[in-house]
Design a protein around this motif. Structure first.
Motif, PDB file in Angstrom:
ATOM      1  N   LEU A 111       0.684  -1.230   0.008  1.00 34.11           N
ATOM      2  CA  LEU A 111       0.056  -0.091  -0.079  1.00 34.11           C
ATOM      3  C   LEU A 111       0.752   1.209  -0.090  1.00 34.11           C
ATOM      4  O   LEU A 111       0.578   2.181  -0.625  1.00 34.11           O
ATOM      5  N   VAL A 112       1.927   1.113   0.789  1.00 32.57           N
ATOM      6  CA  VAL A 112       2.962   2.424   0.959  1.00 32.57           C
ATOM      7  C   VAL A 112       3.399   2.667  -0.605  1.00 32.57           C
ATOM      8  O   VAL A 112       3.407   3.759  -0.876  1.00 32.57           O
TER       9      VAL A 112
ATOM     10  N   LYS B  25       4.031   6.075  -5.131  1.00 33.31           N
ATOM     11  CA  LYS B  25       4.010   6.153  -6.439  1.00 33.31           C
ATOM     12  C   LYS B  25       2.975   7.039  -7.146  1.00 33.31           C
ATOM     13  O   LYS B  25       3.097   7.843  -7.978  1.00 33.31           O
ATOM     14  N   ARG B  26       1.696   7.283  -6.403  1.00 32.76           N
ATOM     15  CA  ARG B  26       0.618   8.155  -6.791  1.00 32.76           C
ATOM     16  C   ARG B  26       0.892   9.284  -6.397  1.00 32.76           C
ATOM     17  O   ARG B  26       0.761  10.406  -7.498  1.00 32.76           O
ATOM     18  N   VAL B  27       1.508   9.597  -5.418  1.00 29.34           N
ATOM     19  CA  VAL B  27       1.934  10.912  -5.062  1.00 29.34           C
ATOM     20  C   VAL B  27       2.781  11.585  -5.884  1.00 29.34           C
ATOM     21  O   VAL B  27       2.765  12.843  -6.436  1.00 29.34           O
ATOM     22  N   GLN B  28       3.874  10.672  -6.702  1.00 30.34           N
ATOM     23  CA  GLN B  28       4.862  11.092  -7.405  1.00 30.34           C
ATOM     24  C   GLN B  28       4.087  11.638  -8.604  1.00 30.34           C
ATOM     25  O   GLN B  28       4.688  12.474  -9.344  1.00 30.34           O
ATOM     26  N   GLU B  29       3.459  10.635  -8.925  1.00 30.91           N
ATOM     27  CA  GLU B  29       2.669  11.024 -10.409  1.00 30.91           C
ATOM     28  C   GLU B  29       1.842  12.279 -10.364  1.00 30.91           C
ATOM     29  O   GLU B  29       2.104  13.093 -11.204  1.00 30.91           O
ATOM     30  N   LEU B  30       1.106  12.510  -9.190  1.00 34.63           N
ATOM     31  CA  LEU B  30       0.311  13.667  -9.298  1.00 34.63           C
ATOM     32  C   LEU B  30       1.183  14.991  -9.031  1.00 34.63           C
ATOM     33  O   LEU B  30       1.055  15.987  -9.320  1.00 34.63           O
ATOM     34  N   ASN B  31       2.337  14.683  -8.359  1.00 35.82           N
ATOM     35  CA  ASN B  31       3.451  15.926  -8.028  1.00 35.82           C
ATOM     36  C   ASN B  31       4.012  16.305  -9.383  1.00 35.82           C
ATOM     37  O   ASN B  31       4.306  17.556  -9.492  1.00 35.82           O
ATOM     38  N   GLY B  32       3.884  15.594 -10.381  1.00 34.03           N
ATOM     39  CA  GLY B  32       4.251  16.024 -11.558  1.00 34.03           C
ATOM     40  C   GLY B  32       3.322  16.717 -12.469  1.00 34.03           C
ATOM     41  O   GLY B  32       3.846  17.387 -13.559  1.00 34.03           O
TER      42      GLY B  32
ATOM     43  N   ALA C 101       4.451  13.609   4.065  1.00 28.96           N
ATOM     44  CA  ALA C 101       4.030  13.245   5.220  1.00 28.96           C
ATOM     45  C   ALA C 101       3.141  12.157   5.243  1.00 28.96           C
ATOM     46  O   ALA C 101       3.223  11.202   6.048  1.00 28.96           O
ATOM     47  N   LEU C 102       2.021  12.164   4.425  1.00 29.98           N
ATOM     48  CA  LEU C 102       1.108  10.810   4.427  1.00 29.98           C
ATOM     49  C   LEU C 102       1.988   9.582   4.076  1.00 29.98           C
ATOM     50  O   LEU C 102       1.626   8.852   4.371  1.00 29.98           O
ATOM     51  N   ILE C 103       2.756   9.758   3.219  1.00 29.72           N
ATOM     52  CA  ILE C 103       3.539   8.303   2.979  1.00 29.72           C
ATOM     53  C   ILE C 103       4.212   7.825   4.303  1.00 29.72           C
ATOM     54  O   ILE C 103       4.151   6.757   4.615  1.00 29.72           O
ATOM     55  N   GLY C 104       4.832   8.778   4.930  1.00 34.16           N
ATOM     56  CA  GLY C 104       5.551   8.437   6.045  1.00 34.16           C
ATOM     57  C   GLY C 104       4.702   7.965   7.203  1.00 34.16           C
ATOM     58  O   GLY C 104       4.777   6.894   8.053  1.00 34.16           O
ATOM     59  N   PHE C 105       3.650   8.712   7.309  1.00 33.39           N
ATOM     60  CA  PHE C 105       2.496   8.251   8.128  1.00 33.39           C
ATOM     61  C   PHE C 105       1.736   6.789   8.050  1.00 33.39           C
ATOM     62  O   PHE C 105       1.660   6.136   8.833  1.00 33.39           O
ATOM     63  N   ILE C 106       1.653   6.715   6.687  1.00 31.90           N
ATOM     64  CA  ILE C 106       1.077   5.450   6.238  1.00 31.90           C
ATOM     65  C   ILE C 106       1.961   3.907   6.640  1.00 31.90           C
ATOM     66  O   ILE C 106       1.907   3.183   7.107  1.00 31.90           O
ATOM     67  N   THR C 107       3.359   4.495   6.180  1.00 37.43           N
ATOM     68  CA  THR C 107       4.330   3.620   6.695  1.00 37.43           C
ATOM     69  C   THR C 107       4.462   3.223   8.328  1.00 37.43           C
ATOM     70  O   THR C 107       4.540   1.944   8.675  1.00 37.43           O
ATOM     71  N   THR C 108       4.037   4.031   9.264  1.00 37.81           N
ATOM     72  CA  THR C 108       4.157   3.865  10.396  1.00 37.81           C
ATOM     73  C   THR C 108       2.770   2.967  10.876  1.00 37.81           C
ATOM     74  O   THR C 108       2.958   2.241  11.802  1.00 37.81           O
TER      75      THR C 108
END
Length: 71
Positions: free
Chosen positions: A2-3, A8-15, A50-57
């Motif tokens: 999931l992380v 990957k989706r964050v990186q796509e949208l960040n583009g 920060a969401l990515i790090g949060f989901i990782t935890t």
């Protein structure tokens, strides 16, 4: 898994230069059925990175409070 998918989706949208970080945060939360309001309160921000790090935890914790169930 999931992380990595969220990352990957964050990186796509960040583009997409038309999207703000807030837009990306809410889009990813919506796409993955995450409760954006509760996560924003826990993080203190609307940063998709920060969401990515949060989901990782959450991998070892109970993610139940952060998932938005559809009825």
């Amino acid at each position: 898994m999931l992380v990595k998918s969220i990352e990957k989706r964050v990186q796509e949208l960040n583009g997409n230069l038309e999207l703000s970080l807030d837009d990306i945060f809410y889009t990813v939360c919506q796409e993955y059925n995450l409760n954006a309001v509760v996560i924003e309160e826990a993080l203190g921000c609307k940063c998709p990175f920060a969401l990515i790090g949060f989901i990782t935890t959450l991998k070892s914790a109970d993610p139940g409070n952060y998932i938005q169930y559809k009825y």
